[in-house]
Design an enzyme around this catalytic site. Sequence first.
Site, mmCIF file in Angstrom:
data_model
loop_
_atom_site.group_PDB
_atom_site.id
_atom_site.type_symbol
_atom_site.label_atom_id
_atom_site.label_comp_id
_atom_site.label_asym_id
_atom_site.label_seq_id
_atom_site.Cartn_x
_atom_site.Cartn_y
_atom_site.Cartn_z
ATOM 1 N N HIS A 70 0.816 -1.231 0.000
ATOM 2 C CA HIS A 70 0.000 0.000 0.000
ATOM 3 C C HIS A 70 0.846 1.276 0.000
ATOM 4 C CE1 HIS A 70 -3.592 -2.303 0.433
ATOM 5 N NE2 HIS A 70 -3.277 -2.781 1.622
ATOM 6 N N ASP B 105 -4.620 -12.877 3.542
ATOM 7 C CA ASP B 105 -5.852 -12.406 4.170
ATOM 8 C C ASP B 105 -7.098 -12.643 3.321
ATOM 9 O OD1 ASP B 105 -4.752 -10.541 2.455
ATOM 10 O OD2 ASP B 105 -4.691 -8.898 3.923
#
Length: 311
Positions: free
Chosen positions: A126, A247
Amino acid sequence: MTSFLISHPSFLAHDTGDYHPERPDRLRAVLAALDDAAIAHLVSVVAPAATLEQLTRVHPQEYVEAILGVRPPSGELVQIDADTIMSADSAEAVRHAAGAVVAGVDAVMRDAAQTVFAAVRPPGHHALPSIPGGFCLFNNVAVGALHAQAAYGLERVAIVDFDVHHGQGTQAIVEPDPRLFYASSHQSPLYPGTGSARERGVAGNVVNVPLAPGSGSAEFRAAWGDRILPALDLFAPELLIVSAGFDAHRRDPLAQLNVETADFAWLTEELLTIADRHAEGRIVSALEGGYDLDALAESVAAHVRALMRRS
Ligand SMILES: [Zn+2]
């Protein structure tokens, strides 16, 4: 051929506070899962720190210096943004997390290893060139990819990202350069809100496959099998870098996909097939997300076992 496990003690010392999902126990669970007789011949390597030259290929020098300058006293935390925290040891951790991917690239390019798993914290996908976020400070995989271009003159470097969140930082770095390729499957809607299938880069060198909440094995395997892997094969990477976030697993608390542990092993084998065809089998995989400790440990073990299949 050998597989390397690259890590560093500072990754356990990067403290995000008592209630943060991106916590040192994640890495403890990963390392414990890899400390197993069946994968005992994995070669452990201590990550070097990334150099300023390596970091500034991706991030402006002022940004690098600002992040490395955040060194609060022991026990204190600095809130970088709503989710992103630095402690006394974080500056060391971020330098070594990027350095782990650089060392992985060196290892596979010099034939010291065929595949590498970099067990790092904090994650990186990110991080934009000048903006941290989503637990990320430096974009570890992008630093590795630009090192592969600069140090080895590679013309085609691919980054594939199976973390449940879209790696908008990596995409921003890759999309203007047709010598780079970025592909991601991710849940949508979900943080950071980017990654529409319409985002294709300057040369079709970005491939995004958003998945609706509730999607499971069938949708995940179709995203990769029908969309991403054919485009990756066409790009014919000389080196494959993986943003390995776990995830998307059904037990993960931060998202709502229902991917199974076996799906990560399946995808790893598919990536090896493409790496064999175009990249002499070279894969450097770096840990991103994964927040259920048992699912994370089990999924990393499945991923690394697949990476080690020929060692
Ligand atoms: Zn994630």
